[in-house]
Design a protein around this motif. Sequence first.
Motif, short mmCIF file in Angstrom:
data_model
loop_
_atom_site.label_atom_id
_atom_site.label_comp_id
_atom_site.label_asym_id
_atom_site.label_seq_id
_atom_site.Cartn_x
_atom_site.Cartn_y
_atom_site.Cartn_z
N HIS A 1 0.83 -1.20 0.00
CA HIS A 1 0.00 0.00 0.00
C HIS A 1 0.87 1.25 0.00
CE1 HIS A 1 0.47 1.37 4.27
NE2 HIS A 1 0.84 0.12 4.43
N THR A 2 0.22 2.38 -0.20
CA THR A 2 0.89 3.67 -0.07
C THR A 2 0.17 4.48 1.01
OG1 THR A 2 -0.49 4.98 -1.59
CG2 THR A 2 1.28 3.65 -2.57
N HIS A 3 0.80 5.57 1.41
CA HIS A 3 0.08 6.52 2.27
C HIS A 3 -0.61 7.56 1.38
CE1 HIS A 3 3.31 9.37 1.48
NE2 HIS A 3 4.20 8.68 2.17
N GLY A 4 -1.30 8.50 2.00
CA GLY A 4 -1.92 9.59 1.26
C GLY A 4 -0.87 10.59 0.80
N ALA B 1 -4.78 1.22 3.66
CA ALA B 1 -4.75 2.54 3.03
C ALA B 1 -5.93 3.41 3.48
CB ALA B 1 -4.75 2.38 1.51
N ARG B 2 -7.10 2.80 3.67
CA ARG B 2 -8.26 3.58 4.14
C ARG B 2 -7.98 4.20 5.50
NH1 ARG B 2 -11.27 -0.58 1.83
NH2 ARG B 2 -11.58 -1.66 3.81
N THR B 3 -7.31 3.47 6.37
CA THR B 3 -6.99 4.04 7.68
C THR B 3 -6.07 5.25 7.52
OG1 THR B 3 -4.99 2.71 8.16
CG2 THR B 3 -7.11 1.74 8.72
N GLN B 4 -5.24 5.24 6.48
CA GLN B 4 -4.36 6.38 6.27
C GLN B 4 -5.12 7.57 5.70
OE1 GLN B 4 -0.62 4.61 4.40
NE2 GLN B 4 -0.11 5.02 6.53
N ASP B 5 -6.10 7.30 4.85
CA ASP B 5 -6.94 8.39 4.36
C ASP B 5 -7.68 9.07 5.52
OD1 ASP B 5 -6.33 8.25 1.62
OD2 ASP B 5 -7.83 6.70 1.26
N VAL B 6 -8.23 8.26 6.41
CA VAL B 6 -8.92 8.81 7.59
C VAL B 6 -7.91 9.52 8.50
CG1 VAL B 6 -10.23 8.24 9.67
CG2 VAL B 6 -10.76 7.11 7.50
#
Length: 342
Positions: free
Chosen positions: A144-147, A272-277
Motif C-alpha cells: 500500500h501507499t500513504h496519502g 490505506a483507508r486508515t491512512q486516508d482517515v
Amino acid sequence: MGTLKFKIASLVLAASASLGASAQEVTLRLHQFLPAQGTVPAKALAPWAKKIEEDSKGRIKVQMYNSMQLGGTPPQLYDQARDGIVDIVWTLPGYTPGRFPKSEVFELPFMAGLSAEKTSRALWDYVQKNALDEYKDVHVLALHTHGPGLFHTKQPVTGLESLRGMKIRGGTRVVNSMLTKLGATPVGMPVPAVTEALSKGVLDGTTIPWEVVPALKVQELVKHHTTFAGNRALYVTTFVVAMNKGAYNKLPADLKKVIDDNSGAEFSAMIARTQDVGDEVGKGLAVKNGNTISELDAAEVQRWRSTAATVESEWIKDMQSKNVDGAKLVAEAKALIAQYDK
C-alpha cells in the motif's frame, strides 16, 4: 488378519496426526517501527491481528511488537521477515535504497492520486504484474501507499525559492532525489527519528503525509504545512506487509486459508483507508494548534512539476541500465492509477 490390524493401526495414527495438525496453535510475531498508537498499528494491524485470531478460532495468535521492540532498525525489518527473526513485518521497501527499483515508480513526483486507498489498489495490481520478483524471498500479505506527502516546516514554503537550502527529511531514495531537484537539502532518515531531529534543529522540516503528524507530534514542532493544488500528490511512499516464507509454508492448509483470506488487495486497501482517515485527523490537529496551512496554486505547482520532472527521466534511465523498460513501467503505473481514480 495381522496385516489388517496393521492397516487399521496405521489409519488411526494418521488420523491422530491429522487431528493434531488441524488443532495446531501458532504464534506469529509482528514487528514494526511506529508506536502502538500510530494510525496503521492501531487502526489496521491490530484489528487485522484480531481478525486472524477470530477466523482461526484462536489457533493463530498474532503478537504485536511496536516501535522496534524486538531490536534492529527500521531498514532491517524486511530482512528480519526474510530470515525468520520475526514472522511478519510492516515496513517501507524504500528504507533499503535500490533494492526494490520497480516498486519505486509509485514514489515518483506527482505520480500518485490523492486517495491512498485508490493508489494502493493500483500498486497491488502493478506489483502482481511487474514486480513480484522483488519480493520473492517473503510471502507478501499487503502492499500500500500513504496519502499525499506534503511539507511540514518551521519557516513557510511559499514557492520553489523559499525551499532552497532548507534541510528537509526524505524517506526514500526517490523522495531525496526530488528534494534535491527542488532545491532543498535532503536528509534521509526513518520516520521515527523525525521528532528528535526537528526538536534539535537537525531538520528545518519534513516530508510526511498528514496521518503521521500525531504519532510524531509534528504539529507541535513546526508551524507551517504546504499542500499542492491539483489531483496528484507531491509524492507517496510504498509499504509492504511481509511474512516469513517458512512460517507461512509450515501452516496447515486451513490456517493458510485464514491468512490468504485476510491478505491481498482488500487488506492493502483496508490499511490505506486508515491512512486516508488519518490524514484528516492529522490535519485537524495542525488546525487546532493554530498552524498555517498553505496550498500552492496551479501555476506554482506546474513550476514544481517541471522542476521535478527529471527525477522521472533519470529513474527511467537508471532502470534501462538494469535492462528494465522503465518507460513501460511508468506508463503501466499511470494507467492503473488513472483507472482506480475514476
